[in-house]
Enzyme design. Structure first.
Site, PDB file in Angstrom:
ATOM      1  CG  ASP A   8      -1.792   1.173   1.358  1.00  0.00           C
ATOM      2  OD1 ASP A   8      -2.360   1.579   0.331  1.00  0.00           O
ATOM      3  OD2 ASP A   8      -1.912   1.724   2.466  1.00  0.00           O
ATOM      4  CG  MET A   9       1.900   5.603  -1.662  1.00  0.00           C
ATOM      5  SD  MET A   9       1.664   6.594  -3.169  1.00  0.00           S
ATOM      6  CE  MET A   9       0.065   7.368  -2.821  1.00  0.00           C
ATOM      7  CG  ASP A  10      -1.823   7.583   0.496  1.00  0.00           C
ATOM      8  OD1 ASP A  10      -0.946   8.465   0.399  1.00  0.00           O
ATOM      9  OD2 ASP A  10      -2.657   7.340  -0.397  1.00  0.00           O
ATOM     10  CG  ASP A 165      -1.805   2.329   6.411  1.00  0.00           C
ATOM     11  OD1 ASP A 165      -2.499   3.192   6.962  1.00  0.00           O
ATOM     12  OD2 ASP A 165      -1.814   2.138   5.187  1.00  0.00           O
TER      13      ASP A 165
END
Length: 216
Positions: A8-10, A165
């Protein structure tokens, strides 16, 4: 060690989930709403129609599309100045790269935003694929985005790590059949994720140690 790693990124690679949380609350007030603390974790990881549905659930009287657009613009302005990195990001990417693990980013953010963040921080070359939320029919917690990412890096889902996250994202990783590791950012794991995730880690540094030691 798995053959593929999907990030994932954010909130996972970059400390941008915090920026979204602040921006959702800031913009809710600008739209004449009392910010609901339950809204940011509920909307995190969603995209498209699902995101609009979440906005309508918490703020039924506002223009959801305009609200989302204003928040997205505000976050883009903030990260244009600097993309805040999560500790351990570069180390784990380099380790996987050195060990021939194929990597993808699977983010609910638009592809242009993902690629800009990767390019701005100089880590774009680590990734074999970028999958964004608008490329799949169903957003997280549905498994679609991770299944597509696994396909694009030439791996079976069960031979991939998913690093997340958020609650929606971690549930999507589990549903996809990937070895899902949650590194909580804004919200703690739920009871189902405590049971279903391969590990719950405090940081990417801890994730890297466990991978090196063959524990995940």
């Amino acid at each position: 060690m798995k053959k593929g790693a999907i990030f994932d990124m954010d909130g996972l690679l970059f400390d941008t989930e915090r920026l979204y949380k602040e921006s959702w609350e800031y913009m809710a007030e600008r739209f004449g709403q009392i910010p609901d603390p339950a809204f940011p974790p509920a909307v995190a990881g969603t995209s498209g129609d699902h995101m609009v549905e979440v906005v309508h659930k918490y703020y039924p009287d506002i223009d959801a599309q305009r609200f989302i657009a204003r928040v997205t613009e505000r976050v883009a302005e903030l990260v244009a100045i600097q993309v805040p990195e999560k500790p351990g990001m570069r180390e784990i990417l380099e380790y996987f790269h050195q060990n021939g693990v194929r990597m993808a980013v699977a983010s609910s953010s638009r592809e242009a935003i993902v690629r800009n963040n990767l390019r701005q921080t100089g880590v774009e070359h680590y990734f074999d694929a970028v999958v964004s939320g608008n490329e799949v029919e169903h957003s997280k917690p549905a498994p679609d985005i991770f299944l597509l990412a696994a396909e694009q890096i030439g791996c079976q889902a069960e031979d991939c790590y998913v690093f997340e996250d958020g609650i929606n994202g971690a549930r999507a990783g589990v549903a996809a059949g990937c070895t899902t590791v949650m590194v909580p950012d804004q919200v703690p794991p739920t009871e189902d994720l405590l049971a279903d995730c391969a590990r719950i880690c405090d940081s990417l540094h801890e994730v890297l140690r466990l991978v090196r030691d063959g524990e995940i």
